[in-house]
Write a protein that holds these residues in place. Structure first.
Motif, PDB file in Angstrom:
ATOM      1  N   GLY A  45       0.815  -1.216   0.000  1.00 39.44           N
ATOM      2  CA  GLY A  45       0.000   0.000   0.000  1.00 39.44           C
ATOM      3  C   GLY A  45       0.844   1.259   0.000  1.00 39.44           C
ATOM      4  O   GLY A  45       0.557   2.223  -0.712  1.00 39.44           O
ATOM      5  N   PHE A  46       1.917   1.265   0.791  1.00 39.59           N
ATOM      6  CA  PHE A  46       2.820   2.411   0.841  1.00 39.59           C
ATOM      7  C   PHE A  46       3.470   2.643  -0.517  1.00 39.59           C
ATOM      8  O   PHE A  46       3.543   3.781  -1.002  1.00 39.59           O
ATOM      9  CB  PHE A  46       3.888   2.176   1.922  1.00 39.59           C
ATOM     10  N   TYR A  47       3.948   1.571  -1.154  1.00 35.36           N
ATOM     11  CA  TYR A  47       4.591   1.720  -2.464  1.00 35.36           C
ATOM     12  C   TYR A  47       3.600   2.195  -3.521  1.00 35.36           C
ATOM     13  O   TYR A  47       3.936   3.027  -4.366  1.00 35.36           O
ATOM     14  CB  TYR A  47       5.248   0.415  -2.903  1.00 35.36           C
ATOM     15  N   LEU A  48       2.381   1.688  -3.478  1.00 30.18           N
ATOM     16  CA  LEU A  48       1.366   2.149  -4.432  1.00 30.18           C
ATOM     17  C   LEU A  48       1.057   3.628  -4.214  1.00 30.18           C
ATOM     18  O   LEU A  48       0.866   4.379  -5.178  1.00 30.18           O
ATOM     19  CB  LEU A  48       0.098   1.299  -4.313  1.00 30.18           C
ATOM     20  N   TYR A  49       1.040   4.051  -2.959  1.00 30.62           N
ATOM     21  CA  TYR A  49       0.845   5.473  -2.643  1.00 30.62           C
ATOM     22  C   TYR A  49       1.995   6.303  -3.216  1.00 30.62           C
ATOM     23  O   TYR A  49       1.772   7.366  -3.799  1.00 30.62           O
ATOM     24  CB  TYR A  49       0.741   5.651  -1.124  1.00 30.62           C
ATOM     25  N   LYS A  50       3.223   5.825  -3.046  1.00 31.03           N
ATOM     26  CA  LYS A  50       4.384   6.554  -3.570  1.00 31.03           C
ATOM     27  C   LYS A  50       4.314   6.662  -5.095  1.00 31.03           C
ATOM     28  O   LYS A  50       4.632   7.707  -5.655  1.00 31.03           O
ATOM     29  CB  LYS A  50       5.701   5.881  -3.159  1.00 31.03           C
ATOM     30  N   ILE A  51       3.896   5.598  -5.760  1.00 31.38           N
ATOM     31  CA  ILE A  51       3.767   5.639  -7.220  1.00 31.38           C
ATOM     32  C   ILE A  51       2.674   6.626  -7.613  1.00 31.38           C
ATOM     33  O   ILE A  51       2.849   7.444  -8.522  1.00 31.38           O
ATOM     34  CB  ILE A  51       3.476   4.229  -7.787  1.00 31.38           C
ATOM     35  N   ALA A  52       1.534   6.579  -6.915  1.00 34.52           N
ATOM     36  CA  ALA A  52       0.399   7.449  -7.250  1.00 34.52           C
ATOM     37  C   ALA A  52       0.709   8.921  -7.021  1.00 34.52           C
ATOM     38  O   ALA A  52       0.188   9.785  -7.735  1.00 34.52           O
ATOM     39  CB  ALA A  52      -0.832   7.051  -6.437  1.00 34.52           C
ATOM     40  N   THR A  53       1.572   9.225  -6.046  1.00 35.26           N
ATOM     41  CA  THR A  53       1.886  10.625  -5.743  1.00 35.26           C
ATOM     42  C   THR A  53       3.153  11.116  -6.433  1.00 35.26           C
ATOM     43  O   THR A  53       3.620  12.217  -6.156  1.00 35.26           O
ATOM     44  CB  THR A  53       2.012  10.851  -4.224  1.00 35.26           C
ATOM     45  N   GLY A  54       3.708  10.306  -7.320  1.00 36.73           N
ATOM     46  CA  GLY A  54       4.856  10.765  -8.099  1.00 36.73           C
ATOM     47  C   GLY A  54       6.207  10.451  -7.511  1.00 36.73           C
ATOM     48  O   GLY A  54       7.202  11.075  -7.878  1.00 36.73           O
ATOM     49  N   GLY A  55       6.282   9.521  -6.589  1.00 36.53           N
ATOM     50  CA  GLY A  55       7.575   9.119  -6.028  1.00 36.53           C
ATOM     51  C   GLY A  55       8.011   9.991  -4.871  1.00 36.53           C
ATOM     52  O   GLY A  55       7.195  10.636  -4.208  1.00 36.53           O
ATOM     53  N   ASN A  56       9.308  10.023  -4.648  1.00 38.70           N
ATOM     54  CA  ASN A  56       9.866  10.807  -3.552  1.00 38.70           C
ATOM     55  C   ASN A  56       9.828  12.292  -3.892  1.00 38.70           C
ATOM     56  O   ASN A  56      10.046  12.679  -5.035  1.00 38.70           O
ATOM     57  CB  ASN A  56      11.311  10.380  -3.278  1.00 38.70           C
ATOM     58  N   HIS A  57       9.569  13.104  -2.888  1.00 33.43           N
ATOM     59  CA  HIS A  57       9.576  14.550  -3.073  1.00 33.43           C
ATOM     60  C   HIS A  57      10.845  15.095  -2.449  1.00 33.43           C
ATOM     61  O   HIS A  57      11.332  14.591  -1.443  1.00 33.43           O
ATOM     62  CB  HIS A  57       8.322  15.166  -2.450  1.00 33.43           C
ATOM     63  N   PHE A  58      11.367  16.129  -3.046  1.00 36.79           N
ATOM     64  CA  PHE A  58      12.669  16.642  -2.660  1.00 36.79           C
ATOM     65  C   PHE A  58      12.532  17.943  -1.878  1.00 36.79           C
ATOM     66  O   PHE A  58      11.717  18.787  -2.232  1.00 36.79           O
ATOM     67  CB  PHE A  58      13.525  16.866  -3.899  1.00 36.79           C
ATOM     68  N   PRO A  59      13.350  18.119  -0.843  1.00 37.75           N
ATOM     69  CA  PRO A  59      13.321  19.383  -0.115  1.00 37.75           C
ATOM     70  C   PRO A  59      13.857  20.496  -1.014  1.00 37.75           C
ATOM     71  O   PRO A  59      14.651  20.244  -1.923  1.00 37.75           O
ATOM     72  CB  PRO A  59      14.246  19.132   1.077  1.00 37.75           C
ATOM     73  N   PRO A  60      13.424  21.731  -0.782  1.00 36.87           N
ATOM     74  CA  PRO A  60      13.923  22.819  -1.611  1.00 36.87           C
ATOM     75  C   PRO A  60      15.432  22.994  -1.415  1.00 36.87           C
ATOM     76  O   PRO A  60      15.967  22.757  -0.322  1.00 36.87           O
ATOM     77  CB  PRO A  60      13.168  24.052  -1.127  1.00 36.87           C
ATOM     78  N   LYS A  61      16.099  23.386  -2.493  1.00 35.43           N
ATOM     79  CA  LYS A  61      17.548  23.604  -2.425  1.00 35.43           C
ATOM     80  C   LYS A  61      17.851  24.822  -1.572  1.00 35.43           C
ATOM     81  O   LYS A  61      17.188  25.845  -1.670  1.00 35.43           O
ATOM     82  CB  LYS A  61      18.132  23.812  -3.820  1.00 35.43           C
ATOM     83  N   THR A  62      18.842  24.696  -0.729  1.00 36.24           N
ATOM     84  CA  THR A  62      19.306  25.837   0.064  1.00 36.24           C
ATOM     85  C   THR A  62      20.699  26.201  -0.416  1.00 36.24           C
ATOM     86  O   THR A  62      21.526  25.338  -0.679  1.00 36.24           O
ATOM     87  CB  THR A  62      19.352  25.488   1.562  1.00 36.24           C
ATOM     88  N   GLU A  63      20.926  27.489  -0.551  1.00 35.97           N
ATOM     89  CA  GLU A  63      22.236  27.908  -1.054  1.00 35.97           C
ATOM     90  C   GLU A  63      22.941  28.758  -0.074  1.00 35.97           C
ATOM     91  O   GLU A  63      22.648  29.256   0.860  1.00 35.97           O
ATOM     92  CB  GLU A  63      22.052  28.669  -2.359  1.00 35.97           C
TER      93      GLU A  63
END
Length: 119
Positions: free
Chosen positions: A101-119
Protein backbone atom coordinates in the motif's frame (compact mmCIF):
# COMPACT_ATOMS: atom_id res chain seq x y z
CA UNK A 1 8.61 9.74 3.99
CA UNK A 2 10.85 8.33 1.29
CA UNK A 3 10.51 4.76 0.08
CA UNK A 4 14.12 3.80 0.86
CA UNK A 5 13.61 4.73 4.53
CA UNK A 6 11.31 1.72 4.89
CA UNK A 7 12.57 -0.53 2.09
CA UNK A 8 16.06 -1.17 3.39
CA UNK A 9 14.92 -2.18 6.92
CA UNK A 10 12.06 -4.23 5.42
CA UNK A 11 14.57 -6.07 3.22
CA UNK A 12 16.84 -6.71 6.21
CA UNK A 13 13.89 -8.11 8.19
CA UNK A 14 13.09 -10.51 5.34
CA UNK A 15 16.72 -11.64 5.06
CA UNK A 16 16.89 -12.26 8.83
CA UNK A 17 13.55 -14.08 8.75
CA UNK A 18 14.70 -16.32 5.92
CA UNK A 19 17.90 -17.21 7.77
CA UNK A 20 16.00 -17.83 11.02
CA UNK A 21 13.50 -20.05 9.20
CA UNK A 22 16.34 -22.06 7.71
CA UNK A 23 18.29 -22.39 10.96
CA UNK A 24 15.28 -23.26 13.13
CA UNK A 25 13.35 -25.56 10.78
CA UNK A 26 15.77 -26.34 7.95
CA UNK A 27 13.42 -24.67 5.47
CA UNK A 28 15.28 -23.97 2.24
CA UNK A 29 12.11 -22.27 0.94
CA UNK A 30 12.36 -19.74 3.78
CA UNK A 31 16.02 -19.20 3.06
CA UNK A 32 15.53 -18.73 -0.68
CA UNK A 33 12.38 -16.64 -0.37
CA UNK A 34 13.52 -14.45 2.50
CA UNK A 35 17.08 -13.90 1.36
CA UNK A 36 16.15 -13.55 -2.32
CA UNK A 37 13.38 -11.02 -1.90
CA UNK A 38 15.17 -9.33 1.00
CA UNK A 39 18.28 -8.68 -1.10
CA UNK A 40 16.13 -7.56 -4.05
CA UNK A 41 14.43 -5.03 -1.75
CA UNK A 42 17.74 -3.85 -0.29
CA UNK A 43 19.03 -3.34 -3.84
CA UNK A 44 15.88 -1.44 -4.81
CA UNK A 45 16.17 0.72 -1.69
CA UNK A 46 19.81 1.45 -2.52
CA UNK A 47 18.90 2.40 -6.12
CA UNK A 48 16.16 4.68 -4.84
CA UNK A 49 18.54 6.30 -2.35
CA UNK A 50 21.14 6.90 -5.06
CA UNK A 51 18.50 8.45 -7.32
CA UNK A 52 17.33 10.63 -4.41
CA UNK A 53 20.86 11.98 -3.97
CA UNK A 54 20.67 13.07 -7.62
CA UNK A 55 17.25 14.65 -6.95
CA UNK A 56 15.52 12.12 -9.20
CA UNK A 57 13.09 9.27 -8.72
CA UNK A 58 13.85 5.66 -9.56
CA UNK A 59 10.57 4.28 -10.85
CA UNK A 60 12.33 1.00 -11.57
CA UNK A 61 13.08 0.71 -7.84
CA UNK A 62 9.50 1.62 -6.89
CA UNK A 63 8.08 -0.99 -9.25
CA UNK A 64 10.51 -3.64 -8.01
CA UNK A 65 9.64 -2.80 -4.39
CA UNK A 66 5.93 -3.00 -5.13
CA UNK A 67 6.23 -6.31 -6.99
CA UNK A 68 8.29 -7.91 -4.21
CA UNK A 69 6.01 -6.71 -1.42
CA UNK A 70 2.82 -7.72 -3.26
CA UNK A 71 4.23 -11.17 -4.05
CA UNK A 72 5.26 -11.73 -0.44
CA UNK A 73 1.88 -10.51 0.80
CA UNK A 74 0.12 -12.93 -1.56
CA UNK A 75 2.29 -15.97 -0.78
CA UNK A 76 2.34 -15.45 2.98
CA UNK A 77 -1.36 -14.58 2.98
CA UNK A 78 -2.08 -17.91 1.30
CA UNK A 79 0.12 -19.68 3.84
CA UNK A 80 -1.71 -17.93 6.69
CA UNK A 81 -5.06 -18.99 5.26
CA UNK A 82 -3.87 -22.61 5.13
CA UNK A 83 -2.20 -22.80 8.54
CA UNK A 84 -3.84 -20.01 10.58
CA UNK A 85 -0.41 -19.35 12.12
CA UNK A 86 0.07 -15.73 13.07
CA UNK A 87 3.84 -16.11 13.25
CA UNK A 88 5.46 -15.88 10.76
CA UNK A 89 2.89 -16.10 7.95
CA UNK A 90 0.29 -13.68 9.31
CA UNK A 91 2.80 -11.09 10.47
CA UNK A 92 4.83 -11.14 7.26
CA UNK A 93 1.65 -11.03 5.15
CA UNK A 94 0.39 -8.03 7.13
CA UNK A 95 3.66 -6.11 6.95
CA UNK A 96 3.99 -6.87 3.24
CA UNK A 97 0.42 -5.73 2.56
CA UNK A 98 1.14 -2.45 4.37
CA UNK A 99 4.34 -2.00 2.40
CA UNK A 100 2.51 -2.72 -0.87
CA UNK A 101 0.00 0.00 0.00
CA UNK A 102 2.82 2.41 0.84
CA UNK A 103 4.59 1.72 -2.46
CA UNK A 104 1.37 2.15 -4.43
CA UNK A 105 0.85 5.47 -2.64
CA UNK A 106 4.38 6.55 -3.57
CA UNK A 107 3.77 5.64 -7.22
CA UNK A 108 0.40 7.45 -7.25
CA UNK A 109 1.89 10.63 -5.74
CA UNK A 110 4.86 10.77 -8.10
CA UNK A 111 7.58 9.12 -6.03
CA UNK A 112 9.87 10.81 -3.55
CA UNK A 113 9.58 14.55 -3.07
CA UNK A 114 12.67 16.64 -2.66
CA UNK A 115 13.32 19.38 -0.12
CA UNK A 116 13.92 22.82 -1.61
CA UNK A 117 17.55 23.60 -2.43
CA UNK A 118 19.31 25.84 0.06
CA UNK A 119 22.24 27.91 -1.05
Amino acid sequence: MHDFCFTIPYGLILVCGGVIGYVSKGSTASLAGGVGTGFALILAGYLSLQAFHKRKNSYFALILETACAATIAWVMGQRYMQTSKIMPAGVVAGISALMTGFYLYKIATGGNHFPPKTE
